[in-house]
Design an enzyme around this catalytic site. Structure first.
Site, PDB file in Angstrom:
ATOM      1  N   ASP A   1       0.876  -1.161   0.000  1.00  0.00           N
ATOM      2  CA  ASP A   1       0.000   0.000   0.000  1.00  0.00           C
ATOM      3  C   ASP A   1       0.925   1.226   0.000  1.00  0.00           C
ATOM      4  OD1 ASP A   1      -2.298   1.658   0.436  1.00  0.00           O
ATOM      5  OD2 ASP A   1      -1.705   1.775   2.535  1.00  0.00           O
TER       6      ASP A   1
ATOM      7  N   ASP B   1      -0.148   5.094   0.894  1.00  0.00           N
ATOM      8  CA  ASP B   1      -0.397   6.096   1.936  1.00  0.00           C
ATOM      9  C   ASP B   1      -0.366   5.442   3.325  1.00  0.00           C
ATOM     10  OD1 ASP B   1      -0.974   8.346   0.178  1.00  0.00           O
ATOM     11  OD2 ASP B   1      -2.838   7.329  -0.323  1.00  0.00           O
TER      12      ASP B   1
ATOM     13  N   THR C   1       1.484  10.120   4.187  1.00  0.00           N
ATOM     14  CA  THR C   1       0.510  11.032   3.586  1.00  0.00           C
ATOM     15  C   THR C   1      -0.851  10.918   4.260  1.00  0.00           C
ATOM     16  OG1 THR C   1       0.439   9.314   1.928  1.00  0.00           O
ATOM     17  CG2 THR C   1       1.440  11.390   1.268  1.00  0.00           C
TER      18      THR C   1
ATOM     19  N   LYS D   1      -9.139   5.364   6.142  1.00  0.00           N
ATOM     20  CA  LYS D   1      -7.851   4.940   5.586  1.00  0.00           C
ATOM     21  C   LYS D   1      -8.059   3.803   4.592  1.00  0.00           C
ATOM     22  CE  LYS D   1      -4.767   6.405   9.269  1.00  0.00           C
ATOM     23  NZ  LYS D   1      -3.859   5.977  10.349  1.00  0.00           N
TER      24      LYS D   1
ATOM     25  N   ALA E   1      -5.252   2.719  -3.262  1.00  0.00           N
ATOM     26  CA  ALA E   1      -6.556   3.286  -3.635  1.00  0.00           C
ATOM     27  C   ALA E   1      -6.411   4.679  -4.235  1.00  0.00           C
ATOM     28  CB  ALA E   1      -7.442   3.357  -2.397  1.00  0.00           C
TER      29      ALA E   1
HETATM   30  C1  BG6 Z   1      -5.781   5.740   0.137  1.00  0.00           C
HETATM   31  C2  BG6 Z   1      -5.844   6.571   1.393  1.00  0.00           C
HETATM   32  O1  BG6 Z   1      -4.476   5.275  -0.053  1.00  0.00           O
HETATM   33  O2  BG6 Z   1      -6.157   6.512  -1.004  1.00  0.00           O
HETATM   34  C3  BG6 Z   1      -7.221   7.201   1.531  1.00  0.00           C
HETATM   35  O3  BG6 Z   1      -5.572   5.751   2.506  1.00  0.00           O
HETATM   36  C4  BG6 Z   1      -7.568   7.984   0.273  1.00  0.00           C
HETATM   37  O4  BG6 Z   1      -7.210   8.051   2.663  1.00  0.00           O
HETATM   38  C5  BG6 Z   1      -7.466   7.075  -0.943  1.00  0.00           C
HETATM   39  O5  BG6 Z   1      -8.895   8.483   0.365  1.00  0.00           O
HETATM   40  C6  BG6 Z   1      -7.739   7.801  -2.252  1.00  0.00           C
HETATM   41  O6  BG6 Z   1      -6.702   8.729  -2.456  1.00  0.00           O
HETATM   42  P1  BG6 Z   1      -6.726   9.914  -3.535  1.00  0.00           P
HETATM   43  O7  BG6 Z   1      -5.303  10.399  -3.517  1.00  0.00           O
HETATM   44  O8  BG6 Z   1      -7.119   9.294  -4.843  1.00  0.00           O
HETATM   45  O9  BG6 Z   1      -7.724  10.906  -3.069  1.00  0.00           O
HETATM   46 MG    MG Z   2      -2.734   3.174   3.544  1.00  0.00          MG
END
Ligand code: BG6
Ligand code: MG
Length: 223
Positions: A13, A15, A21, A49, A119
């Site tokens: 993963d 973030d 982040t 998360k 994600a």
């Molecule tokens: C995940 C985070 O990795 O990515 C979430 O843990 C976040 O908090 C999700 O909402 C989507 O991220 P982004 O950068 O596409 O808004």
């Molecule tokens: Mg994460």
């Protein structure tokens, strides 16, 4: 005696695992929540998360007991991302979490396949800022999936791209949604963080500094 089966593939993963982040996602969501008249707490943020951008806003609205029309919903998503991108604009390789680069280097040297299962639709931008892109043979991000975590799609696409059986993959995650996604995909889930926060993971370490070379050698099949 080894406590791990030998695995051939590591799916990371992004973030909260590779870089912190997660705190910036929280700040940006807190601002959106406050525009909805809601004070989003750190504890509630745990549930966001690993969850996609639009699913996160849906959950915040549920918490706030609020409904938005489609135009305002989309405007909030854009605003959240603009705020988030502003917060991460100064990200550099110094922001890579302790122990992560060493782990990536060790895995690469020993020919363990490395993939990203995130994600986030900003994953590539962040990997570039951290100068980590060359480590990843497959990058599956929020742009590449239809179903977000806890659905296993992101990790199954990763194992498929790397041509490794899901059972031979280890997922490193800092979110319950991600652990659930890994388990639903038939993979080994290693949680990073406080073990009291997670359920159903196979193992938990507080961070990559605790996952020393000997443990990584125990987990993975080294060539
Ligand atoms: C995940 C985070 O990795 O990515 C979430 O843990 C976040 O908090 C999700 O909402 C989507 O991220 P982004 O950068 O596409 O808004
Ligand atoms: Mg994460």
């Amino acid at each position: 005696m080894t406590k791990f089966k030998k695995h051939q593939c590591a799916l990371f993963d992004l973030d909260g695992v590779i870089v912190d982040t997660a705190k910036y996602h929280f700040l940006a969501w807190k601002k959106i929540a406050s525009q909805c008249g809601y004070d989003l707490t750190k504890e509630e943020n745990e549930q966001l998360k690993g969850v996609s951008r639009s699913d996160s806003l849906i959950r915040i609205l549920e918490m706030a007991g609020k409904r938005l029309d489609k135009t305002t919903f989309d405007t909030y998503l854009i605003q959240k991302n603009e705020d988030y991108l502003h917060l991460i604009q100064e990200l550099t390789p110094n922001d890579i979490l302790p122990g992560v680069k060493r782990a990536l280097e060790l895995l690469k040297v020993h020919k363990v396949k490395i993939g990203l299962g995130s994600a986030s639709k900003n994953a590539l931008l962040i990997l570039e800022k951290l100068e980590l892109t060359p480590f990843f043979e497959a990058i599956i991000d929020g742009n590449a999936v239809e179903k977000g975590k806890p659905h296993p799609e992101v990790f199954l696409k990763g194992s498929d791209a790397l041509k490794v059986d899901p059972a031979a993959c280890v997922v490193f995650e800092d979110s319950q949604a991600g652990i659930d996604a890994a388990k639903a995909g038939g993979m080994t889930a290693i949680a990073l963080g406080d073990e009291n926060v997670f359920q159903h993971m196979d193992y938990c370490y507080s961070d990559f500094e605790c996952l020393d070379d000997a443990i990584l050698q125990d987990i993975f099949y080294f060539i």
